[in-house]
Design a protein around this motif. Structure first.
Motif, PDB file in Angstrom:
ATOM      1  N   GLU A 234       0.856  -1.180   0.000  1.00 51.53           N
ATOM      2  CA  GLU A 234       0.000   0.000   0.000  1.00 51.53           C
ATOM      3  C   GLU A 234       0.889   1.226   0.000  1.00 51.53           C
ATOM      4  O   GLU A 234       2.014   1.195   0.510  1.00 51.53           O
ATOM      5  N   LEU A 246       4.047   4.182   3.304  1.00 52.51           N
ATOM      6  CA  LEU A 246       4.277   3.024   2.448  1.00 52.51           C
ATOM      7  C   LEU A 246       4.403   1.816   3.333  1.00 52.51           C
ATOM      8  O   LEU A 246       4.992   1.893   4.411  1.00 52.51           O
ATOM      9  N   SER A 247       3.828   0.726   2.884  1.00 50.04           N
ATOM     10  CA  SER A 247       4.041  -0.501   3.647  1.00 50.04           C
ATOM     11  C   SER A 247       3.817  -1.687   2.707  1.00 50.04           C
ATOM     12  O   SER A 247       3.157  -1.578   1.674  1.00 50.04           O
ATOM     13  N   ASN A 270       7.186  -1.638   7.202  1.00 48.18           N
ATOM     14  CA  ASN A 270       7.074  -0.238   6.807  1.00 48.18           C
ATOM     15  C   ASN A 270       8.493   0.267   6.560  1.00 48.18           C
ATOM     16  O   ASN A 270       9.212   0.575   7.506  1.00 48.18           O
ATOM     17  N   MET A 273       9.539   3.936   8.053  1.00 43.57           N
ATOM     18  CA  MET A 273       9.660   4.080   9.487  1.00 43.57           C
ATOM     19  C   MET A 273      10.473   2.960  10.100  1.00 43.57           C
ATOM     20  O   MET A 273      10.761   3.021  11.296  1.00 43.57           O
ATOM     21  N   ASN A 275       9.480  -0.144  10.628  1.00 40.87           N
ATOM     22  CA  ASN A 275       8.672  -0.990  11.501  1.00 40.87           C
ATOM     23  C   ASN A 275       8.527  -2.376  10.888  1.00 40.87           C
ATOM     24  O   ASN A 275       8.197  -2.517   9.714  1.00 40.87           O
TER      25      ASN A 275
ATOM     26  N   ARG B  84       9.904  13.701  23.126  1.00 43.48           N
ATOM     27  CA  ARG B  84       9.914  12.712  22.051  1.00 43.48           C
ATOM     28  C   ARG B  84       8.854  13.114  21.037  1.00 43.48           C
ATOM     29  O   ARG B  84       7.748  13.503  21.392  1.00 43.48           O
ATOM     30  N   ALA B  87       7.642  10.622  14.291  1.00 41.99           N
ATOM     31  CA  ALA B  87       8.305  10.895  13.023  1.00 41.99           C
ATOM     32  C   ALA B  87       7.459  10.541  11.829  1.00 41.99           C
ATOM     33  O   ALA B  87       7.794  10.920  10.710  1.00 41.99           O
ATOM     34  N   ASN B  88       6.372   9.828  12.022  1.00 40.58           N
ATOM     35  CA  ASN B  88       5.546   9.417  10.891  1.00 40.58           C
ATOM     36  C   ASN B  88       4.440  10.443  10.695  1.00 40.58           C
ATOM     37  O   ASN B  88       3.539  10.541  11.530  1.00 40.58           O
ATOM     38  N   PRO B  89       4.492  11.202   9.615  1.00 41.31           N
ATOM     39  CA  PRO B  89       3.461  12.229   9.440  1.00 41.31           C
ATOM     40  C   PRO B  89       2.084  11.641   9.230  1.00 41.31           C
ATOM     41  O   PRO B  89       1.079  12.232   9.636  1.00 41.31           O
ATOM     42  N   LEU B  90       2.039  10.459   8.660  1.00 39.79           N
ATOM     43  CA  LEU B  90       0.733   9.825   8.466  1.00 39.79           C
ATOM     44  C   LEU B  90       0.113   9.453   9.801  1.00 39.79           C
ATOM     45  O   LEU B  90      -1.110   9.519   9.980  1.00 39.79           O
ATOM     46  N   TYR B  93      -1.257  12.605  11.335  1.00 41.88           N
ATOM     47  CA  TYR B  93      -2.390  13.082  10.554  1.00 41.88           C
ATOM     48  C   TYR B  93      -3.619  12.253  10.848  1.00 41.88           C
ATOM     49  O   TYR B  93      -4.706  12.780  11.066  1.00 41.88           O
ATOM     50  N   ALA B 107      -0.181  -0.795   7.754  1.00 45.61           N
ATOM     51  CA  ALA B 107       1.059  -0.582   8.497  1.00 45.61           C
ATOM     52  C   ALA B 107       1.717   0.730   8.139  1.00 45.61           C
ATOM     53  O   ALA B 107       2.755   1.057   8.707  1.00 45.61           O
ATOM     54  N   ALA B 108       1.129   1.458   7.213  1.00 45.76           N
ATOM     55  CA  ALA B 108       1.790   2.684   6.773  1.00 45.76           C
ATOM     56  C   ALA B 108       1.733   3.765   7.828  1.00 45.76           C
ATOM     57  O   ALA B 108       2.475   4.729   7.756  1.00 45.76           O
ATOM     58  N   SER B 109       0.850   3.643   8.800  1.00 46.49           N
ATOM     59  CA  SER B 109       0.745   4.684   9.813  1.00 46.49           C
ATOM     60  C   SER B 109       1.312   4.234  11.140  1.00 46.49           C
ATOM     61  O   SER B 109       1.006   4.812  12.174  1.00 46.49           O
ATOM     62  N   SER B 110       2.148   3.240  11.115  1.00 48.66           N
ATOM     63  CA  SER B 110       2.756   2.840  12.378  1.00 48.66           C
ATOM     64  C   SER B 110       3.753   3.897  12.799  1.00 48.66           C
ATOM     65  O   SER B 110       4.411   4.520  11.976  1.00 48.66           O
ATOM     66  N   GLY B 111       3.880   4.063  14.054  1.00 45.15           N
ATOM     67  CA  GLY B 111       4.606   5.224  14.546  1.00 45.15           C
ATOM     68  C   GLY B 111       6.063   4.929  14.810  1.00 45.15           C
ATOM     69  O   GLY B 111       6.489   3.796  15.032  1.00 45.15           O
ATOM     70  N   LEU B 112       6.821   5.997  14.798  1.00 46.61           N
ATOM     71  CA  LEU B 112       8.238   5.942  15.152  1.00 46.61           C
ATOM     72  C   LEU B 112       8.506   7.160  16.011  1.00 46.61           C
ATOM     73  O   LEU B 112       8.378   8.292  15.539  1.00 46.61           O
ATOM     74  N   THR B 113       8.838   6.926  17.263  1.00 46.81           N
ATOM     75  CA  THR B 113       9.091   8.057  18.158  1.00 46.81           C
ATOM     76  C   THR B 113      10.592   8.274  18.250  1.00 46.81           C
ATOM     77  O   THR B 113      11.371   7.337  18.435  1.00 46.81           O
TER      78      THR B 113
END
Lengths: 406, 573
Positions: A234, A246-247, A270, A273, A275, B84, B87-90, B93, B107-113
């Motif tokens: 995606e 993107l993932s 991902n 990021m 992940n 902290r 870092a993931n703008p998605l 958002y 998984a595109a919106s998984s976070g990274l702190t």
């Protein structure tokens, strides 16, 4: 537990023969059903009704804030034939657990949807309209589904509220299911987000009429006969924010033909990021499912392990008799009907359950417990969330949901 | 006029400032991009203090201060924050959007702190600040405009220009909000903790009741460390003594005086800058010169104001304040006057220790109804003395010039034999008289210019009754006796009506009547004189009663200070 409207919506999908499993968004559906279940917050009461096969209403009342609630209406031109009374509805359809994937099918011919009325070819398009109004906050949700063709589904979702930026959001999705692969295009008005999803299934191509399913035993578990390997990706991009995501993901799941213990393995990544998430879900018995998931971030080295459990309680009135049956007779085959498509949502394999217990625990100290079942004629869901690492608030939230439908 | 900053203690104790700043930064809802709490890592206020320039002083007393300053800071202070960020703008958002219409990516919106450290340095501040200090209510500092001119933001993301600029913009905006809204509250709380031991004890130890007496000689060393922005309260030095603090010397002298009275000892210590009842009475009866003395307090007030500022600049003078010798205020200039006018000048203008003076209103006003109008006149006339300190220089000059109107003489002359009240005791009413009519002037009310009461003048209704009344002449004498400073703590000090007008109105209307009355009095007899004196005393008491209901002042043009006329009449003449 699915809300009544989501239940009717899944009945609509099943009635219009749309395969919800064949999408990148549901790549990790088995894992999320077992590990990311929603626990209720506060007290909530649902009263719903399927007044006619075309019309459904639902009212909810909760205690968030002083009182909050919502009412919703659903209309579909496809008659939804599903048990709707809360005393009769099959609990297995409401509570999503381990998902068995169905066989892939070739997309139907467009002629199947044509009917002749008064010597004119009329194409019947299944459509669904749904609206929900949240009362204290005056937020409106709306959904419009339309089956454009046997292989296309258009869904338009909108949320409108005064407190939302720009007053609301509109999301339009176009899903294209060709059996072997599916694609999805979506766009959202909020910061002009554009997205694309795609899924590709290895192995058996249902569109190819030449290649039939071999009835021989699978050579190895990864054979497409009893297992299916899928890969998907995606991508999202927002021209206004100049940001995106993107993932990509990989899944292997065993099909119901598989003789051993059914299991599903997924791996999602991902790359932006860093992940990495891998999960393993297994249906250990007829009433027990287990799942684990391991998250890892290659940049920040944050990691987490989550373990989940689902346990069903069946009625025991005729259980003793069933045990005495021969194994070959225990699972009676379904009578073959015209439409052999049965959505994985509505597979009735076993006796109905009276209750299900779900639990999950993560290495970060967060745990949840949920019990869902039928009490008299009501469907009750009780849940609690814990945070072991927090000294002040060990018990995060407790909730109770009571649902009645007719 | 100069300020001396004792800046070094500021660097010493920043623990509390850091804790309060951390709380203030985390109090408001954080944007979704900030995942963790914002912690203040390091706070260094640098070696250079800010430059302060006085624009206006609204209120000045030993325990109160209010002023408008122009502040500019070009120092080396720096502040380091730690938090902290996502870092993931998605992720940021989608987390703020309703989930129904969200694409719900897999998984595109998984976070990274990512941990982030931000250093704010090269802070350039320039703005107008209103500083209000009150002993009981602490320090309040409010910025009139946005003070931040520029600041440099450096962070762990400096290598990425996009992020660096984004951080610079976001943090500058947040700091502007912090300076305008949160900093006054922080400084107020800190000052309450430092200045008011009751507040401190209440906060820390509930069981112990703190003493009311604060023997703090030099509070700047402690309090200045708590002020983050480097704002100073320059007039604190002279305003730090409480009503209850006595000076050692005066205590000894008073003890010796009482001893001498009891033991018939011939030694009576000379206590400087005091007013004795005998003086006041004698001066009243003896000379009708009070009219001449009226300009003196005002002019002397101005000089006093200026000189007091000079003196307050040196911290060492704080020790001398409590001594009560009056060395810091222009007492020599007052003492040099003749004894009789000295009485009035001493009585009318000096910010003296409150402990020495208990101002009692010893006049009984038996006339209830007919004195209403007169009371307003009385009040209006007395207002001029009340506000000579709070008035700006220009207005003071106007008053002084108007007072030299020779028509003033006549009312004051007629006041002879009237109220022989000693100077009134200061009421321990705290807070600034921001608008001079509030019951409680909270020092935390932001940014009100010290309203000079002259602007709120409401002309008293002309007294149409031609009968001569002692009330007309009463207030001027009262005002003369009142020490200047004692008006300040009163909550409802009267506005100073333009003197000239008032006197003019009186002189126009009453002059022939008064002269008649005076002539009559000289011929008619002692009886009438005695009656007039009695009436005057009653009117004065009435005035005191009306002043205690001071809120009516604005509406009904009646005046009132909050002094109660509760003292028993001792000099009913």
């Amino acid at each position: 537990m699915l809300e009544f409207m989501d239940y009717v919506q899944s009945a609509f999908y099943a009635g219009s023969r749309w395969n919800t499993d064949n999408s990148y968004a549901s790549l990790t559906a088995a894992t999320t059903n077992l590990l990311d279940f929603r626990t209720p917050h506060g007290v909530r009461l649902h009263v719903s009704s399927l007044s006619s096969p075309n019309f459904a209403t639902s009212y909810t009342l909760g205690n968030k804030g002083v009182v909050d609630g919502s009412f919703s209406f659903l209309f579909s031109n496809l008659g939804v034939k599903v048990a709707s009374r809360s005393s009769a509805v099959y609990l297995g359809h409401l509570v999503r657990g381990y998902r068995h994937l169905q066989e892939l099918r070739k997309p139907e011919d467009a002629s199947a949807w044509e009917t002749v009325v008064d010597e004119k070819v009329v194409q019947k398009r299944d459509a669904l309209l749904y609206g929900r109004m949240y009362l204290p906050g005056s937020t409106l949700e709306a959904l419009y589904l339309r089956r454009l063709s046997p292989s296309r589904l258009l869904s338009i979702r909108a949320v409108s509220g005064a407190q939302l930026p720009h007053g609301g959001t509109l999301l339009a999705q176009l899903q294209n299911d060709q059996g072997k692969y599916t694609t999805e295009y979506l766009c959202s008005t909020d910061s002009a987000l554009l997205g694309f999803r795609g899924l590709y299934n290895f192995g058996y191509d249902p569109r190819d009429e030449n290649s039939q399913l071999d009835s021989s035993a699978p050579a190895h578990p990864w054979d497409h006969k009893s297992g299916r390997l899928s890969v998907g990706a995606e991508a999202y991009f927002s021209p206004m924010n100049k940001s995106g995501g993107l993932s990509t993901g990989l899944r292997f799941t065993t099909l119901p033909v598989h003789t051993g213990i059914p299991y599903t393995m997924t791996l999602t990544l991902n790359p932006l990021m860093g992940n990495l998430s891998s999960s393993y879900a297994v249906k250990a018995g007829s009433d027990l499912s287990l799942c684990t998931r391991f998250d890892f971030n290659v940049y920040s080295y944050e990691s987490d392990v989550t373990i989940g459990l689902e346990l069903w309680r069946r009625e025991s009135s005729t259980a003793w008799a069933r045990k005495m049956l021969r194994s070959a007779w225990r699972n009676a085959p379904r009578p073959a009907g015209e439409s052999t498509f049965v959505s994985s949502d509505f597979v009735m394999k076993q006796q109905d359950a009276t209750g299900v217990i779900k639990a999950r625990m993560s290495a970060a100290g967060k745990a949840s417990l949920l019990w869902e079942g039928r009490v008299k004629e009501l469907l009750v869901s009780v849940g609690a969330g814990f945070d072991m690492k927090s000294a002040t608030r060990a018990l995060g939230s407790v909730g109770l949901e009571v649902s009645y439908s007719s | 006029m100069a300020f001396n900053f004792n800046w070094s203690p500021l660097i010493a104790d920043t623990e509390r400032v850091r804790a309060m700043l951390t709380t203030a930064l985390n109090k408001s809802p954080k944007p979704p991009i900030i995942v963790d709490d914002i912690l203040v890592n390091e706070l260094n206020l640098g070696p250079t203090p800010p430059d302060l320039e006085i624009l206006e002083i609204g209120d000045l007393a030993e325990d109160r201060f209010r002023g408008i300053f122009k502040m500019s800071y070009t120092g080396d202070a720096y502040l380091t924050l730690k938090t902290r960020v996502q870092a993931n703008p998605l992720n940021t958002y989608l987390s703020t959007k309703p989930s129904f219409a969200s694409p719900q990516p897999l998984a595109a919106s998984s976070g990274l702190t990512i941990p982030l450290q931000i250093t704010l340095s090269d802070i350039r501040l320039s703005g107008f600040v209103i500083l209000v200090f009150s002993k009981q209510k602490g320090v309040t500092l409010v910025f009139r405009n946005d003070p931040i001119e520029s600041l440099k933001v450096s962070s762990t993301f400096d290598a990425i220009p996009f992020v660096r600029e984004y951080l610079q913009r976001t943090i500058e905006n947040q700091l502007r909000v912090l300076f305008m809204e949160d900093l006054p509250a922080i400084i107020h709380k800190l000052s309450l903790r430092m200045f008011n031991p009751e507040y401190q004890a209440l906060e820390e130890i509930r069981s112990q009741a703190a003493e009311a007496v604060q023997p703090r000689i030099d509070p700047f060393a402690d309090s200045s460390a708590e002020t983050m922005g480097g704002e100073r309260t320059p007039a604190d030095g002279e305003a730090t003594e409480t009503y209850a603090s006595f000076s050692q010397k005066n205590l000894l002298r008073l003890a010796a005086l009482s001893e001498s009275q009891r033991t018939l000892s011939l030694f009576t210590p000379a206590i400087r800058d005091t007013v004795y009842r005998a003086w006041a009475t004698a001066a009243d009866r003896g000379q009708g010169m009070s009219g001449y003395s009226t300009p003196n307090p005002r002019i002397a007030t101005l000089s006093r104001l200026n000189s007091s500022f000079d003196r307050s600049a040196t911290l060492s003078s704080t020790a001398s304040i409590t001594s009560g010798t009056g060395s810091h205020i222009t007492r020599p200039s007052l003492v040099s006057n003749a004894s009789a006018p000295t009485t009035y000048t001493l009585g009318s203008g000096r910010p003296r220790p409150h402990a020495q003076r208990k101002r009692k209103h010893r006049v009984v006003n038996l006339r209830k109804t007919a004195v209403e109008n007169d009371a307003s006149d009385v009040v209006s006339q007395s207002s001029g003395y009340d506000d000579s300190i709070s008035a700006s220089e220009s207005r003071s000059k106007e008053e002084s010039s108007s007072v030299t109107n020779p028509s003033n003489q006549i009312p004051s002359v007629l006041r002879e034999g009237e109220v022989s009240t000693p100077p009134r005791s200061p009421k321990k009413i705290v807070g600034f008289t921001t608008d001079k009519a509030d019951g409680v002037a909270s020092s935390s009310t932001p940014s009100r210019r010290p309203i000079t009461p002259l602007h709120k003048v409401i002309q008293p209704p002309d007294d149409d009754d031609p009968t001569p009344r002692a009330s007309m002449v009463l207030p001027a004498k009262e005002n003369e006796k009142r020490p200047q400073r004692q008006h300040l703590p009163r909550m409802q000090t009267l506005p100073s009506r333009p003197k000239g007008e008032l006197y003019r109105s009186h002189s126009e209307v009453k002059l022939p009547d008064l002269s008649n009355a005076f002539n009559e009095g000289s011929t008619g007899g002692i009886l009438e004189q005695a009656w007039m004196m009695k009436m005057a005393s009653e009117i004065a008491r009435r005035v005191a009663e009306e002043k205690s209901g001071g809120e009516r002042w604005r509406r009904t043009s009646d005046g009132g200070t909050s002094t109660g006329g509760d003292a028993p009449p001792a000099y009913a003449s």
